[in-house]
Scaffold this motif. Structure first.
Motif, mmCIF file in Angstrom:
data_model
loop_
_atom_site.group_PDB
_atom_site.id
_atom_site.type_symbol
_atom_site.label_atom_id
_atom_site.label_comp_id
_atom_site.label_asym_id
_atom_site.label_seq_id
_atom_site.Cartn_x
_atom_site.Cartn_y
_atom_site.Cartn_z
ATOM 1 N N MET A 33 -1.595 -8.996 -12.235
ATOM 2 C CA MET A 33 -1.858 -9.644 -10.954
ATOM 3 C C MET A 33 -0.576 -9.578 -10.129
ATOM 4 O O MET A 33 0.462 -10.095 -10.544
ATOM 5 C CB MET A 33 -2.282 -11.088 -11.206
ATOM 6 N N ARG A 34 -0.660 -8.934 -8.979
ATOM 7 C CA ARG A 34 0.548 -8.740 -8.155
ATOM 8 C C ARG A 34 0.161 -8.612 -6.691
ATOM 9 O O ARG A 34 -0.778 -7.885 -6.354
ATOM 10 C CB ARG A 34 1.267 -7.458 -8.606
ATOM 11 N N ASP A 62 2.684 -1.073 -18.300
ATOM 12 C CA ASP A 62 3.004 0.025 -17.395
ATOM 13 C C ASP A 62 1.731 0.806 -17.068
ATOM 14 O O ASP A 62 0.642 0.487 -17.572
ATOM 15 C CB ASP A 62 4.094 0.930 -17.985
ATOM 16 N N VAL A 63 1.855 1.807 -16.211
ATOM 17 C CA VAL A 63 0.694 2.560 -15.737
ATOM 18 C C VAL A 63 -0.088 3.165 -16.890
ATOM 19 O O VAL A 63 -1.323 3.063 -16.937
ATOM 20 C CB VAL A 63 1.120 3.648 -14.720
ATOM 21 N N LEU A 99 3.383 -1.359 -9.262
ATOM 22 C CA LEU A 99 3.485 -1.702 -10.685
ATOM 23 C C LEU A 99 4.920 -1.571 -11.191
ATOM 24 O O LEU A 99 5.358 -2.363 -12.028
ATOM 25 C CB LEU A 99 2.533 -0.846 -11.502
ATOM 26 N N LYS A 100 5.659 -0.610 -10.664
ATOM 27 C CA LYS A 100 7.076 -0.458 -11.021
ATOM 28 C C LYS A 100 7.852 -1.703 -10.569
ATOM 29 O O LYS A 100 8.661 -2.244 -11.323
ATOM 30 C CB LYS A 100 7.650 0.802 -10.374
ATOM 31 N N ASP A 129 -9.426 1.208 -9.186
ATOM 32 C CA ASP A 129 -8.374 2.190 -8.905
ATOM 33 C C ASP A 129 -8.095 3.026 -10.154
ATOM 34 O O ASP A 129 -8.052 2.489 -11.263
ATOM 35 C CB ASP A 129 -7.115 1.432 -8.472
ATOM 36 N N ASP A 130 -7.853 4.320 -9.966
ATOM 37 C CA ASP A 130 -7.559 5.208 -11.096
ATOM 38 C C ASP A 130 -6.075 5.258 -11.449
ATOM 39 O O ASP A 130 -5.667 5.993 -12.346
ATOM 40 C CB ASP A 130 -8.093 6.613 -10.828
ATOM 41 N N LEU A 131 -5.252 4.506 -10.739
ATOM 42 C CA LEU A 131 -3.812 4.418 -10.996
ATOM 43 C C LEU A 131 -3.083 5.744 -10.794
ATOM 44 O O LEU A 131 -2.054 5.996 -11.417
ATOM 45 C CB LEU A 131 -3.555 3.886 -12.413
#
Length: 156
Positions: A76-77, A37-38, A17-18, A6-8
């Motif tokens: 990891m989420r 963070d991103v 991610l937030k 993924d390119d985020l």
């Protein structure tokens, strides 16, 4: 389910991610939060993966190369709405396979020591991760647990 690099840049991934960072700061003192963070995840030594079913984001994980033999599991989420459905297992399996294919000998991670992180620690233990001393730039911290896995061993 489809796992891809993924390119985020997608809103769903940024939101996940937030949420991840918000949970980390809600459960650990700021000096013990090691989640990225991103922007920090967009460096060349990190490969970020997202897991999807159709158009629905299920989770994410990243590999950070520490050196040619050692990688770190980061970010990891699992999305809240699909917890306990095997997404974490699928992502961890993917990360271990990619790490092995890249020739890493070991993959390590830092996770929290609090009860909130127990499901994550249970997953890592199930795969054969062993508790270890701090690695890379980490220092001993009562809010952190460090684990590592020697690649080439059997995992689920």
């Amino acid at each position: 389910m489809d796992i891809k690099i993924d390119d985020l840049n997608g809103g769903e991934v940024v939101q996940l991610l937030k949420e991840h960072l918000e949970d980390m700061y809600a459960t650990s003192p700021p000096e013990s939060v090691h989640a990225l963070d991103v922007c920090a995840l967009k460096v060349p030594e990190i490969t970020f993966f997202s897991c999807w079913k159709d158009e629905q984001l299920l989770g994410c994980a990243a590999i950070k190369e520490l050196d040619s033999n050692h990688a770190e599991l980061k970010s990891m989420r699992t999305s809240n709405h699909v917890r306990n459905l095997g997404v974490g297992t699928l992502l961890l399996n993917h990360v271990l396979n990619v790490s092995s294919d890249r020739g890493y000998k070991k993959i390590s991670l830092e996770t929290g020591s609090q009860e909130f992180f127990k499901p994550a620690r249970n997953l890592y233990e199930k795969f054969g991760f062993q508790y270890c001393d701090p690695f890379a730039d980490y220092k001993p911290d009562p809010y952190s647990q460090f684990m590592s896995f020697t690649l080439g061993e059997t995992f689920s």
